[in-house]
Design a protein around this motif. Structure first.
Motif: not given
Length: 74
Positions: A11-18, A20-36
């Motif tokens: 449901q959080n992804y429903l409010f990304m705005g667009s 491309s915004g959802g794709k950018s957020a997914a990339i950021a989350y993936t990088l952060i989780e990879t670091a963890k």
């Protein structure tokens, strides 16, 4: 992760705005989780990467990925 947590994250992804915004957020989350997953503090890694990326050569971008940062930090 349980079904309710999965639904909440979806449901959080429903409010990304667009899309491309959802794709950018997914990339950021993936990088952060990879670091963890590599035992790296995501904030320290991102701080280091953002400080270096402007002057970093494109053909050496793989040096900035989390597991390379872990090898340098060790």
């Amino acid at each position: 992760m349980g079904p309710l947590q999965t639904l909440r994250h979806a449901q959080n992804y429903l409010f990304m705005g667009s899309q491309s915004g959802g794709k950018s957020a997914a990339i950021a989350y993936t990088l952060i989780e990879t670091a963890k997953l590599n035992g790296i503090d995501p904030r320290a890694w991102l701080t280091c990467v953002l400080a270096q990326i402007a002057d970093h050569k494109f053909n050496r971008i793989n040096e900035l990925i989390p597991w390379c940062y872990a090898a340098k930090a060790a």
